[in-house]
Motif scaffolding. Sequence first.
Motif, PDB file in Angstrom:
ATOM      1  N   LEU A 275       0.880  -1.180   0.000  1.00  0.00           N
ATOM      2  CA  LEU A 275       0.000   0.000   0.000  1.00  0.00           C
ATOM      3  C   LEU A 275       0.912   1.224   0.000  1.00  0.00           C
ATOM      4  CD1 LEU A 275      -2.631  -0.968   2.722  1.00  0.00           C
ATOM      5  CD2 LEU A 275      -2.964  -1.018   0.255  1.00  0.00           C
ATOM      6  N   PHE A 276       0.381   2.359  -0.416  1.00  0.00           N
ATOM      7  CA  PHE A 276       1.176   3.595  -0.365  1.00  0.00           C
ATOM      8  C   PHE A 276       0.889   4.281   0.967  1.00  0.00           C
ATOM      9  CE2 PHE A 276       0.476   2.719  -4.862  1.00  0.00           C
ATOM     10  CZ  PHE A 276       1.790   2.628  -5.277  1.00  0.00           C
TER      11      PHE A 276
ATOM     12  N   GLU B 130       1.498   7.066   2.275  1.00  0.00           N
ATOM     13  CA  GLU B 130       1.114   8.484   2.332  1.00  0.00           C
ATOM     14  C   GLU B 130      -0.306   8.722   1.822  1.00  0.00           C
ATOM     15  OE1 GLU B 130       3.229   6.852   0.356  1.00  0.00           O
ATOM     16  OE2 GLU B 130       4.402   8.282  -0.812  1.00  0.00           O
ATOM     17  N   LEU B 131      -0.946   7.690   1.253  1.00  0.00           N
ATOM     18  CA  LEU B 131      -2.325   7.836   0.773  1.00  0.00           C
ATOM     19  C   LEU B 131      -3.286   7.228   1.793  1.00  0.00           C
ATOM     20  CD1 LEU B 131      -2.041   6.833  -3.013  1.00  0.00           C
ATOM     21  CD2 LEU B 131      -1.861   9.108  -2.000  1.00  0.00           C
TER      22      LEU B 131
ATOM     23  N   LYS C  60      -4.890   7.678   6.709  1.00  0.00           N
ATOM     24  CA  LYS C  60      -3.698   7.326   5.926  1.00  0.00           C
ATOM     25  C   LYS C  60      -3.300   5.875   6.215  1.00  0.00           C
ATOM     26  CE  LYS C  60      -1.642  11.518   4.583  1.00  0.00           C
ATOM     27  NZ  LYS C  60      -0.607  12.508   4.689  1.00  0.00           N
TER      28      LYS C  60
ATOM     29  N   LEU D 218       0.396  11.378  -6.002  1.00  0.00           N
ATOM     30  CA  LEU D 218       1.234  10.436  -5.267  1.00  0.00           C
ATOM     31  C   LEU D 218       2.713  10.678  -5.575  1.00  0.00           C
ATOM     32  CD1 LEU D 218       1.531   7.911  -3.494  1.00  0.00           C
ATOM     33  CD2 LEU D 218       1.281   6.540  -5.554  1.00  0.00           C
TER      34      LEU D 218
ATOM     35  N   LYS E  22       4.153  13.981  -4.288  1.00  0.00           N
ATOM     36  CA  LYS E  22       4.403  14.072  -2.850  1.00  0.00           C
ATOM     37  C   LYS E  22       5.866  13.880  -2.513  1.00  0.00           C
ATOM     38  CE  LYS E  22      -0.043  13.146  -0.850  1.00  0.00           C
ATOM     39  NZ  LYS E  22      -0.985  12.209  -0.306  1.00  0.00           N
TER      40      LYS E  22
ATOM     41  N   THR F 240       7.859   3.595  -5.212  1.00  0.00           N
ATOM     42  CA  THR F 240       6.503   3.960  -5.639  1.00  0.00           C
ATOM     43  C   THR F 240       6.292   3.620  -7.109  1.00  0.00           C
ATOM     44  OG1 THR F 240       6.735   5.782  -4.104  1.00  0.00           O
ATOM     45  CG2 THR F 240       4.831   5.849  -5.565  1.00  0.00           C
TER      46      THR F 240
ATOM     47  N   GLN G  61       5.886  -0.101  -7.590  1.00  0.00           N
ATOM     48  CA  GLN G  61       4.589  -0.561  -7.108  1.00  0.00           C
ATOM     49  C   GLN G  61       3.474  -0.153  -8.055  1.00  0.00           C
ATOM     50  OE1 GLN G  61       5.825  -0.048  -2.554  1.00  0.00           O
ATOM     51  NE2 GLN G  61       3.640   0.136  -2.905  1.00  0.00           N
TER      52      GLN G  61
END
Lengths: 210, 397
Positions: free
Chosen positions: A93-94, A96-97, A134, B5, B8, B296, B299
């Motif tokens: 999972l990200f 920061e989201l 988050k 995303l 960021k 990121t 992913q």
Amino acid sequence: MTIHIQEIYPTYFTPASSEVWSKVFYLEAGKTYLVKAASGSGKSSFFNFLYGLNNKFTGTILFDEKDIASFSETEWTQLRRQKISIVFQGLRLFPELTAMENIQLKNQLTNHKTEAEIRSYLERLDVGHLADKKAETLSYGQQQRVAIVRALCQPFELLLLDEPFSHIDDVQIDNATQLILDEITARNATLVIASLGNSYNIDYSKTLLL
Amino acid sequence: MIKELLHKQIHFSQLLFFALTSSLGLGILLVVFQLFIDTQSLFGSSSDLLSNQTVIISKQLGRDNAFTKEEIETLKQQEFVKKVGGFTNGTYRVKGSVSIMGMSSISTDMFLEAVSDRFIDVDDENWNWSPSSREVPIIIPKNYIDLYNYGFAPGAGLPQIDQNLIRKIPIELNLIGTSKREVYDAYILATSEKINTILVPETFLNYTNQLLSPDKEVRISRIIMEVVNPSDPKLLDFLAKNKYQYFQSELLSSRISYFLQLVLSIVLGIGILITILSITLVVTNINLLILKNKQTICQLHFLGFSRKQIANVYLAISYRILAVSIIIALVLTVICKFAFVPFFENLGVQTSTFSLVYVGVAAILLFVILAIYYTKHTHKKIKQMTAVNTSLLTTEI
């Protein structure tokens, strides 16, 4: 989609003899499979081979009799959007989201589910109230449930779950398996769950010992 | 959402650094390019100050000071010499007469010489002659006009003349050869700062020499040559060894010209170097932006986002910064252009705002070329990062 596995064997570690490595077998549409093994025997590698992240193996994997080694990167991207969904062991999972953003990020690729549907799934797994939190603030068990919902937000014919319930209590595991089985049945998809031992009260078509 | 995303993990300071290096590099390149265009006229053939480096040589005074064919051949073979041409003399007496402003004609003995057109610093379509031509064009040293304007005319109460007026003075050339005499109408086409003699087209001199004094041999007593570097010690050694004479002052201005060309080349070289360095910095910056987001990006790709979708996020940033940098560079160039004007005026260079059009075209070209390069580079990096087996995800067994 029928998956035909022909004597695959990883080239970067030596696994013990099993019902997966160097064997010929099929994963068929509408059926459920449990890949059961101790830690470190190659469950994630097997999933990575099927998901196209790793090709360091001998032997052949055929999707509907087409060798996956022949797929281009674009074809893999299409497969990951339309045919194969996965819950990684490490979830991915990200942080920061928010939970909802994490799910929508995947969902927007195909607009497969409405936001109301997503929220109802989260509710079913008892994480609905965390939708706007988050991901990094959630416990691992809560993150696992978010990752499961994310995996359902796309069309698929093969669902790969890599130790998906390791940090979830039994009541929520039952909720989650029910949700997953509903989806699998509705789509006539293949389900492959990797587990260290627990079979999560699912009536599998076949159990593969790894 | 993929945009938010990835954004960021990008810091403003990083983008600012990106924009600064990019603006600096492009700014220097465009300013140098602008300088290059504006100074072109200095090195063009029509200017005397910084035109091709020429030296006129002659032998010491004596009975026979004509250059032989062998001597000319030897000169041509020297590595420091680019072009060699001889001055041809008229083999007849010349009487020129002029009538100014209706006054009775002034008559004088004079001479005519010719040199290959390649060495003439006057670019005029009228500089030619054939037997059917009505008039003979003449080029005279600029000194002559200056002498008249500032010395003779004020004392004699005559008007001063300029380049346009000078063409209208009718000249009559009386050529007296050994076997024949002829009269030709002539006019002064232009003045030259480089060649200090009275010149007529080579075709005219060859024709009249043949016609009027067919028995006389044509001698080459002076040589004009274009050299690579007028300060070359090999050139000076060669001239001294063969006892050839040359004008020191002429060589000096040639040296200044050579030096200026050298300085401009160095400025251009340093400009290009700084530009290359800054582009390298920009590319390193793009790499850093992408590398910082490696996890990121991997992913996202394995979730089903195509490499193109991911690259587009970074490309949108690169294009915007590139566009801003180009605009800053253009503004810098315009400011520099107007700052340079007084210096150019000192050098007698006519600058026009038209050169900005070239700079504009160059800026657009730069944008397109760099955008293509950044695009390719970004795609390559993202491809490398998301390749099978190199992913961070495959570390799970």
